[in-house]
Design a protein around this motif. Structure first.
Motif, PDB file in Angstrom:
ATOM      1  N   GLY A   1      39.393  56.102 131.425  1.00 13.54           N
ATOM      2  CA  GLY A   1      38.133  55.584 131.946  1.00 13.54           C
ATOM      3  C   GLY A   1      37.487  54.507 131.102  1.00 13.54           C
ATOM      4  O   GLY A   1      37.339  53.364 131.521  1.00 13.54           O
ATOM      5  N   ASN A   2      37.100  54.868 129.879  1.00 10.09           N
ATOM      6  CA  ASN A   2      36.389  53.892 129.055  1.00 10.09           C
ATOM      7  C   ASN A   2      37.241  52.690 128.709  1.00 10.09           C
ATOM      8  O   ASN A   2      36.760  51.557 128.672  1.00 10.09           O
ATOM      9  CB  ASN A   2      35.901  54.555 127.772  1.00 10.09           C
ATOM     10  N   LEU A   3      38.518  52.937 128.466  1.00 14.85           N
ATOM     11  CA  LEU A   3      39.405  51.837 128.120  1.00 14.85           C
ATOM     12  C   LEU A   3      39.548  50.887 129.302  1.00 14.85           C
ATOM     13  O   LEU A   3      39.563  49.664 129.139  1.00 14.85           O
ATOM     14  CB  LEU A   3      40.762  52.389 127.681  1.00 14.85           C
TER      15      LEU A   3
ATOM     16  N   ALA B   1      41.058  62.257 121.392  1.00 18.37           N
ATOM     17  CA  ALA B   1      41.837  62.214 122.636  1.00 18.37           C
ATOM     18  C   ALA B   1      43.292  62.079 122.209  1.00 18.37           C
ATOM     19  O   ALA B   1      44.013  63.050 122.054  1.00 18.37           O
ATOM     20  CB  ALA B   1      41.380  61.066 123.512  1.00 18.37           C
ATOM     21  N   GLY B   2      43.717  60.828 121.923  1.00 18.96           N
ATOM     22  CA  GLY B   2      45.059  60.624 121.384  1.00 18.96           C
ATOM     23  C   GLY B   2      45.139  60.917 119.894  1.00 18.96           C
ATOM     24  O   GLY B   2      46.214  61.001 119.315  1.00 18.96           O
ATOM     25  N   GLY B   3      43.983  61.021 119.238  1.00 22.72           N
ATOM     26  CA  GLY B   3      43.941  61.331 117.808  1.00 22.72           C
ATOM     27  C   GLY B   3      43.965  60.100 116.920  1.00 22.72           C
ATOM     28  O   GLY B   3      44.184  60.201 115.713  1.00 22.72           O
ATOM     29  N   SER B   4      43.724  58.928 117.508  1.00 21.56           N
ATOM     30  CA  SER B   4      43.800  57.687 116.746  1.00 21.56           C
ATOM     31  C   SER B   4      42.501  57.404 115.986  1.00 21.56           C
ATOM     32  O   SER B   4      42.519  57.137 114.781  1.00 21.56           O
ATOM     33  CB  SER B   4      44.119  56.528 117.692  1.00 21.56           C
ATOM     34  N   LEU B   5      41.371  57.471 116.673  1.00 19.79           N
ATOM     35  CA  LEU B   5      40.085  57.108 116.065  1.00 19.79           C
ATOM     36  C   LEU B   5      39.848  57.833 114.743  1.00 19.79           C
ATOM     37  O   LEU B   5      39.481  57.217 113.735  1.00 19.79           O
ATOM     38  CB  LEU B   5      38.947  57.403 117.055  1.00 19.79           C
ATOM     39  N   ILE B   6      40.070  59.127 114.726  1.00 22.07           N
ATOM     40  CA  ILE B   6      39.763  59.911 113.520  1.00 22.07           C
ATOM     41  C   ILE B   6      40.618  59.434 112.335  1.00 22.07           C
ATOM     42  O   ILE B   6      40.143  59.337 111.204  1.00 22.07           O
ATOM     43  CB  ILE B   6      39.928  61.431 113.791  1.00 22.07           C
TER      44      ILE B   6
ATOM     45  N   SER C   1      37.385  61.721 129.249  1.00 20.38           N
ATOM     46  CA  SER C   1      37.789  60.661 128.325  1.00 20.38           C
ATOM     47  C   SER C   1      38.600  61.219 127.150  1.00 20.38           C
ATOM     48  O   SER C   1      39.248  60.464 126.431  1.00 20.38           O
ATOM     49  CB  SER C   1      36.570  59.885 127.826  1.00 20.38           C
ATOM     50  N   LEU C   2      38.560  62.532 126.958  1.00 17.90           N
ATOM     51  CA  LEU C   2      39.334  63.136 125.867  1.00 17.90           C
ATOM     52  C   LEU C   2      40.556  63.884 126.398  1.00 17.90           C
ATOM     53  O   LEU C   2      41.283  64.535 125.631  1.00 17.90           O
ATOM     54  CB  LEU C   2      38.453  64.109 125.069  1.00 17.90           C
ATOM     55  N   ALA C   3      40.786  63.803 127.717  1.00 14.91           N
ATOM     56  CA  ALA C   3      41.795  64.660 128.349  1.00 14.91           C
ATOM     57  C   ALA C   3      43.197  64.074 128.242  1.00 14.91           C
ATOM     58  O   ALA C   3      43.771  63.625 129.229  1.00 14.91           O
ATOM     59  CB  ALA C   3      41.410  64.920 129.804  1.00 14.91           C
TER      60      ALA C   3
HETATM   61  C1  LIG Z   1      39.261  57.214 123.888  1.00  9.82           C
HETATM   62  C2  LIG Z   1      38.025  57.972 123.523  1.00  9.82           C
HETATM   63  C3  LIG Z   1      37.967  58.825 122.385  1.00  9.82           C
HETATM   64  C4  LIG Z   1      39.120  59.215 121.503  1.00  9.82           C
HETATM   65  O1  LIG Z   1      39.960  58.262 121.079  1.00  9.82           O
HETATM   66  P1  LIG Z   1      41.394  58.498 120.422  1.00  9.82           P
HETATM   67  O2  LIG Z   1      41.478  57.390 119.484  1.00  9.82           O
HETATM   68  O3  LIG Z   1      42.383  58.415 121.543  1.00  9.82           O
HETATM   69  O4  LIG Z   1      41.433  59.855 119.776  1.00  9.82           O
HETATM   70  C5  LIG Z   1      36.744  59.391 122.072  1.00  9.82           C
HETATM   71  N1  LIG Z   1      35.661  59.194 122.826  1.00  9.82           N
HETATM   72  C6  LIG Z   1      35.680  58.426 123.929  1.00  9.82           C
HETATM   73  C7  LIG Z   1      34.442  58.277 124.718  1.00  9.82           C
HETATM   74  C8  LIG Z   1      36.860  57.778 124.312  1.00  9.82           C
HETATM   75  O5  LIG Z   1      36.842  57.016 125.420  1.00  9.82           O
END
Ligand SMILES: *Cc1c(COP(=O)(O)O)cnc(C)c1O
Length: 431
Positions: free
Chosen positions: A139-141, A241-246, A302-304
């Motif tokens: 969604g957000n992407l 979600a994918g675990g990248s941001l953290i 968005s985390l699914a």
């Molecule tokens: C994609 C997303 C995340 C998590 O991102 P990852 O890097 O895939 O773990 C967290 N919050 C929101 C709102 C997102 O859209």
């Protein structure tokens, strides 16, 4: 303004050690593991300073020296540099004296932290000469690729699970992007995108451009450190979600440390998921980096991601730094959204409800201490997931425009005959 010096960068594989230069590629052909961007930080040591960064624009491009931005790309969208606010009221409710909220619910241009990753990915898409860009998205992407592609004059083709929230679909189509709904979940969509990227010469931001894309998330970490006065926090709570941001927030802190811009300090990372899709938090709790894929079933769309690409690495990193991961029910997600809105005036989407509820849980468990400096990372805007609150609030009857009627109505609301407001769901359940 002086052109910022940029740390030279290239793709490489941590596992096989093989270098790949710079190209649209995400997987090592020897180890079959994800490629990462590595920098020659020594080349900019002493040149990239607190002052040089502070002299940059008030957006994420102030960190261009430490991002994989191709030579000659002049970024012009003011993405990022979102507020870091001290959350006194929320802290009081959940038992912290030192809680901050990083508010990417107001990220420019499409109200989620995905604007950061897309900005970096599309700079590279342009550089590699792609005319069509796309993504698989929860969604957000999708929203962000559509908006930024429009601005850059690139065509966008975006694939999403068919049952995505209507607001996120509309928020993609409005930018003129081609949107394809796939009859399946995110993991099906993502697999299809890999096939498409191989077949067509398209730049998929989170497939063949993924190493560059992922680096954009570092800007969240850079900003947190700078906004704390060039200090690192004790704890960071991050939705996964994918675990990248953290992982990238950690990488950002490590780079600042290497360049001598912050003082060394142990930082613990805490991952947040919804119980209905919790492959990474489950792995952390089981003290393993083996991810068992799940079939997502949660309102936190968005985390699914049931089979997270960076899951093993995220689980390893969290456990290495002495952090933890938790997951919360959908009822708690909604309570988290309401709690953050009522205490801090920040309306977040379901992912932010997850983070807020997990932060509360970790404080209640004593895993995060009352006085420790804790940053809760809010990544998306509540206006995109209003369905999550459907039926929560009464509209009330329309009142005639007379003082008497107004007062009568107030009495109705407050009076003994008033219907008792629905009990607030407990944010912190018994462990
Ligand atoms: C994609 C997303 C995340 C998590 O991102 P990852 O890097 O895939 O773990 C967290 N919050 C929101 C709102 C997102 O859209």
């Amino acid at each position: 303004m002086q052109p910022a010096c940029r740390a030279p960068f290239e793709l490489y594989s941590k596992e096989s050690g093989k270098s790949y230069g710079n190209q649209p590629l995400s997987i090592c052909d020897e180890s079959f593991t994800p490629l990462e961007v590595r920098y020659d930080l020594d080349a900019v040591k002493g040149q990239v300073t607190r002052a040089s960064i502070e002299a940059g624009p008030a957006n994420m491009w102030r960190y261009t020296s430490l991002l994989p931005i191709p030579e000659g790309f002049e970024p012009d969208l003011p993405v990022g540099f979102t507020p870091l606010v001290k959350a006194k009221n929320l802290g009081k409710r959940v038992g912290s004296n030192n809680l901050y909220v990083k508010n990417d619910a107001v990220c420019f241009p499409t109200l989620s932290f995905k604007d950061r990753v897309v900005a970096v990915a599309l700079a590279n898409a342009r550089h590699f000469g792609f005319e069509v860009v796309g993504c698989s998205s929860t969604g957000n992407l999708a929203n962000s690729v559509a908006a930024q592609a429009a601005r850059l004059g690139l065509k966008a083709c975006i694939l999403v699970p068919a049952d995505l929230e209507p607001a996120k679909i509309l928020n993609t189509q409005v930018y003129g992007a081609r949107l394809v709904r796939i009859d399946g979940n995110y993991d099906h969509v993502n697999r299809l995108c890999s096939l498409i990227a191989d077949q067509y010469n398209w730049g998929f931001v989170n497939v063949n451009l993924r190493p560059y894309y992922a680096e954009g998330s570092k800007s969240v970490g850079f900003e947190i450190a700078e906004q704390l006065g060039w200090r690192l926090p004790d704890n960071v709570v991050v939705p996964m979600a994918g675990g990248s941001l953290i992982r990238k927030i950690k990488k950002a802190f490590d780079e600042l440390l290497y360049l001598g811009l912050v003082e060394a300090k142990p930082v613990r990372f805490f991952g947040a998921q919804a119980t209905g899709c919790s492959p990474i938090s489950t792995a952390v709790k089981q003290d393993t980096e083996t991810i068992t894929p799940q079939r997502p079933n949660t309102i936190a769309r968005s985390l699914a991601i049931g089979n997270p690409a960076d899951g093993p690495y995220a689980s390893r990193m969290i456990r290495e730094v002495g952090g933890y991961a938790e997951d919360v029910s959908d009822v708690e997600v909604v309570a988290g959204i309401q709690e953050l809105a009522e205490t801090e005036g920040i309306f977040t989407e379901t992912a932010g409800g997850v983070t807020t509820a997990v932060t509360a849980r970790l404080l209640a468990q004593g895993r995060i201490g009352t006085d420790e400096l804790t940053v809760s990372v809010i990544t998306g805007n509540g206006l995109k997931t209003t369905d999550a609150l459907a039926g929560r609030y009464e509209l009330g009857r329309a009142v005639r425009p007379r003082l008497g009627d107004f007062e009568e109505y107030l009495a109705e609301l407050d009076g003994p005959t008033a219907v008792a407001p629905e009990l607030e769901p407990e944010l912190i359940p018994a462990d």
